[in-house]
Design an enzyme around this catalytic site. Structure first.
Site: not given
Length: 468
Positions: A62, A241, A264, A286, A317-319, A322, A347-348, A401
């Site tokens: 059908p 992060p 990075d 860096k 990396g991150g924002d 920052i 951000t981290a 850091m």
């Protein structure tokens, strides 16, 4: 120590289980064998793609009868298929239960040079049909080569949520607008800029059905940018992060559209792999206490590439805002008359808080969050910090850091009157499978960290509200 920007060669495509292709069937003949609901689905799919479909079924279901009644391009022939029915077909589809008949259908298709698909018979099929996201003319296919159909359906459902049904209006508009864009007088670089703007607008206004005035506005915007010699552009994108799933959708779209990606060392390969294969990848890493590319070289490279008309993504990396020296890069880009955009990232500090499963704020114990860096540009411990604010028991402090200078930081905070029992944590590689947490207090964390071997990016969180 310094190092030079290092272009990373694009890798070869990894092994593919199958080659995804999109078959144009408009006006072509497709043969379908079988009378089941599965055959009805295949016939409906081929007709939806513009094919003239002939379905051979001695006992149609059908559902198949309903599809045949609804589709003007579909002809239902109530008999079993014959080998000569496949002559001249562009494609052959079948749902056949009997092994011998399935093999015979495969042989007949091969004899006539027709690509064939038999449901649940990958060994007899030239191609498979995966799950489909239909935003025509945007069509997305998802396949696991038959290994896990349920998984393909789950992926399709996820894609459906990212690209709502209303998005098809934008893909239809792209097709309608293309001739006018080609005739607009814009050169190659400006036309590419137009489509970048069009795509950004589409994702920003997915529920909107674009009209001619949208085209006129985008063309005018592109001409203004072109007149300002802003052919290339730079987008600073926060890669997050470490967990690639924490890259934002806007960051992903920027990355996919990049001609060149400057990244990075802290950007994980899983994020970098999201860039299109043709994009040039340049490592401008860096790292504290390690050979690094000079910021002046990175900034100059961004400007040079953008002036060449490239769509450049600076992946940080991150924002990017920052401790990413974004101001220097943005100033140079705009001074050169080029367009710049910033796409924020996770951000981290936020990833570290998520790792601890504690809030950085609390209405009773922490009404302020402060981000500080634990070393200066020459790698030394900074002395120009507002130590009173840093030692405030009502604040939560995220120290970027902060691994190597942690002993000096702890000593100074204790001297400023911080309670030695204040919770403090070092989080290495936050959000990644290699994440590691060293827990303690501001009084004993340096000794605890000294017993560990750390080789990844680290962040220190300090504050009374960090009780786990």
């Amino acid at each position: 120590m310094t190092r030079k920007p290092d272009e990373v060669p694009a890798e070869l495509m990894q092994e593919l289980a199958t080659l995804p292709v999109f078959y144009a069937l408009e006006g072509r003949r497709v043969v379908v064998a079988g009378g089941s609901d599965g055959a009805a689905w295949k016939a409906d799919l081929a007709a939806a793609a513009g094919a003239f479909v002939e379905v051979f079924a001695a006992s149609p279901s059908p559902r198949l009868e309903a599809v045949a009644a609804a589709r003007a391009r579909l002809r239902l022939i109530e008999r079993n298929w014959r080998a000569d029915d496949l002559a001249g077909a562009a494609m052959a589809l079948a749902v056949i239960e009997e092994d011998a008949e399935a093999q015979a259908f495969r042989d007949a298709a091969k004899a006539h040079g027709v690509p064939v698909n038999l449901t649940d018979r990958p060994g007899l099929s030239d191609f498979t049909m995966g799950a489909i996201v239909n935003r025509s003319p945007l069509v997305i296919g998802v396949s696991t080569s038959g290994a896990a159909p349920a998984f393909a359906q789950a992926v399709r459902a996820r894609v459906e949520t990212l690209i709502p049904a209303t998005f098809s209006a934008w893909t239809r508009a792209a097709r309608a607008f293309r001739p006018r864009v080609m005739a607009s007088g814009l050169d190659f670089f400006a036309r590419r800029d137009f489509w970048r703007r069009f795509t950004r607008e589409a994702f920003a206004r997915v529920e909107h059905a674009p009209q001619d005035d949208d085209l006129d506005a985008l063309l005018e915007e592109t001409r203004r940018a072109d007149a300002a010699s802003a052919r290339g552009r730079v987008t600073l994108v926060g890669a997050g992060p470490g967990d690639p799933e924490l890259l934002t959708l806007k960051g992903l779209r920027a990355l996919v559209g990049a001609d060149v990606v400057l990244f990075d060392d802290l950007v994980p390969a899983a994020v970098l792999d999201l860039a299109r294969r043709e994009a040039t990848r340049i490592n401008v890493g860096k790292r504290g206490y390690a050979p690094s590319v000079k910021q002046e070289e990175i900034t100059a490279l961004l400007v040079t590439l953008a002036k060449e008309g490239k769509n450049v993504v600076r992946l940080k990396g991150g924002d990017p805002m920052i401790f990413g020296r974004a101001n220097e890069e943005l100033s140079a880009i705009r001074a050169a008359g080029l367009e710049a955009e910033v796409v924020p990232g996770v951000t981290a500090a936020l990833a570290a808080a998520a790792a601890l499963e504690v809030s950085l704020t609390n209405r009773d114990t922490a009404r302020r969050v402060q981000f500080v860096t634990a070393h200066t540009s020459d790698g030394k411990f900074p002395e120009d910090i507002d130590w009173r604010a840093l030692a405030d028991h009502r604040a939560t402090t995220a120290v970027y850091m902060g691994n190597r200078t942690l002993p000096a930081l702890s000593k100074r905070l204790l001297a400023e009157g911080m309670d030695p029992a204040t919770p403090a944590f070092l989080i290495e590689r936050a959000s990644t499978p290699q994440q590691r947490i060293v827990a303690g207090t501001i009084g004993d964390l340096p000794q605890r960290v000294a017993q560990e071997t750390l080789d990844g990016p680290c962040l220190v969180l300090i504050g009374a509200t960090l009780t786990r």
